[in-house]
Scaffold this motif. Structure first.
Motif, PDB file in Angstrom:
ATOM      1  N   UNK A 179       0.833  -1.203   0.000  1.00  0.00           N
ATOM      2  CA  UNK A 179       0.000   0.000   0.000  1.00  0.00           C
ATOM      3  C   UNK A 179       0.869   1.255   0.000  1.00  0.00           C
ATOM      4  N   UNK A 180       1.779   1.309  -0.986  1.00  0.00           N
ATOM      5  CA  UNK A 180       2.699   2.440  -1.125  1.00  0.00           C
ATOM      6  C   UNK A 180       3.457   2.740   0.169  1.00  0.00           C
ATOM      7  N   UNK A 181       3.834   1.671   0.856  1.00  0.00           N
ATOM      8  CA  UNK A 181       4.625   1.797   2.068  1.00  0.00           C
ATOM      9  C   UNK A 181       3.823   1.982   3.339  1.00  0.00           C
ATOM     10  N   UNK A 182       2.516   2.270   3.215  1.00  0.00           N
ATOM     11  CA  UNK A 182       1.699   2.498   4.406  1.00  0.00           C
ATOM     12  C   UNK A 182       1.526   1.231   5.237  1.00  0.00           C
ATOM     13  N   UNK A 183       1.676   0.053   4.605  1.00  0.00           N
ATOM     14  CA  UNK A 183       1.547  -1.214   5.334  1.00  0.00           C
ATOM     15  C   UNK A 183       2.903  -1.886   5.561  1.00  0.00           C
ATOM     16  N   UNK A 184       4.001  -1.150   5.324  1.00  0.00           N
ATOM     17  CA  UNK A 184       5.313  -1.715   5.613  1.00  0.00           C
ATOM     18  C   UNK A 184       5.381  -2.098   7.088  1.00  0.00           C
ATOM     19  N   UNK A 185       6.053  -3.181   7.348  1.00  0.00           N
ATOM     20  CA  UNK A 185       6.309  -3.617   8.718  1.00  0.00           C
ATOM     21  C   UNK A 185       7.713  -3.138   9.058  1.00  0.00           C
ATOM     22  N   UNK A 186       7.785  -2.163   9.960  1.00  0.00           N
ATOM     23  CA  UNK A 186       9.072  -1.547  10.264  1.00  0.00           C
ATOM     24  C   UNK A 186       9.760  -2.245  11.430  1.00  0.00           C
ATOM     25  N   UNK A 187      11.065  -2.268  11.349  1.00  0.00           N
ATOM     26  CA  UNK A 187      11.892  -2.817  12.417  1.00  0.00           C
ATOM     27  C   UNK A 187      11.853  -1.845  13.598  1.00  0.00           C
ATOM     28  N   UNK A 188      11.593  -2.376  14.794  1.00  0.00           N
ATOM     29  CA  UNK A 188      11.645  -1.600  16.024  1.00  0.00           C
ATOM     30  C   UNK A 188      12.799  -2.182  16.836  1.00  0.00           C
ATOM     31  N   UNK A 189      13.941  -1.528  16.847  1.00  0.00           N
ATOM     32  CA  UNK A 189      15.104  -2.071  17.542  1.00  0.00           C
ATOM     33  C   UNK A 189      14.811  -2.388  19.001  1.00  0.00           C
ATOM     34  N   UNK A 190      15.148  -3.599  19.424  1.00  0.00           N
ATOM     35  CA  UNK A 190      14.989  -4.009  20.819  1.00  0.00           C
ATOM     36  C   UNK A 190      13.569  -4.160  21.281  1.00  0.00           C
ATOM     37  N   UNK A 191      12.601  -4.240  20.373  1.00  0.00           N
ATOM     38  CA  UNK A 191      11.179  -4.264  20.735  1.00  0.00           C
ATOM     39  C   UNK A 191      10.816  -5.393  21.678  1.00  0.00           C
ATOM     40  N   UNK A 192      11.451  -6.546  21.538  1.00  0.00           N
ATOM     41  CA  UNK A 192      11.032  -7.712  22.352  1.00  0.00           C
ATOM     42  C   UNK A 192      11.940  -7.949  23.557  1.00  0.00           C
TER      43      UNK A 192
END
Length: 190
Positions: A176-189
């Protein structure tokens, strides 16, 4: 014109395969590895096409054909001897077309705020898979080019490098033109 009458020939049973020049190489040879990896990349692009929009599918169909051209180029190594037939090679215009398409697709995208995980829509996920295979194909081709007595054209190396960029941007378009990209969240877990 390519004509295949038989699928199996038994000529590879001893662990060798033939190049377009008729030369036999071990199936573990660097050139055969490069050809095989480009073939795998082509199959990964085919998977992405199953889920791509019509516009993106047309681009990916052309890319699949160009990947066969690249395989043919790799299968007929350049030598110092005059060729017995005209070698099929990629041309700079094919790299330029990828760059033009990347630029056009990228205009629709917001700038990245983080690295993108290979996820999202099915089309995007398969495009990311194809992108990783393109990167491996590039590594294998560079390794081949650095072997004594082996040549890989600069255009072929540029093409596969640019193709991985193309597949990355196409994956963002498919999300969706990047709107649904799954972004990396450093240290999220943590």
């Amino acid at each position: 014109m390519v004509r295949l009458n038989r699928i199996y020939t038994r000529t590879g049973d001893a662990g060798t395969t033939g190049l377009g020049t008729g030369e036999r190489r071990a199936k573990c040879d660097g050139r055969i590895e490069a050809i095989g990896t480009v073939d795998e990349l082509n199959a990964a692009v085919g998977l992405a096409r199953l889920h791509a929009s019509a516009e993106l599918d047309a681009s990916l169909a052309r890319i699949q054909n160009e990947l066969f051209d690249l395989g043919a180029e790799l299968a007929t190594p350049e030598t110092d001897e005059p060729p017995a037939f005209e070698r099929l090679t990629l041309i700079p215009g094919q790299v330029e077309r990828l760059e033009t398409e990347i630029d056009a697709m990228n205009e629709a995208l917001e700038p990245l705020r983080s690295f993108v995980l290979p996820a999202g829509s099915p089309a995007a996920t398969y495009l990311h898979l194809a992108r990783t295979v393109a990167r491996r194909a590039e590594r294998v081709m560079v390794a081949l080019a650095r072997q004594d007595g082996e040549r890989v054209s600069e255009v072929a190396l540029r093409y596969v490098n640019r193709l991985s960029d193309h597949l990355f941007v196409a994956a963002r378009i498919a999300n969706d033109n990047g709107r649904s990209d799954v972004l990396w969240v450093p240290g999220k877990s943590r």
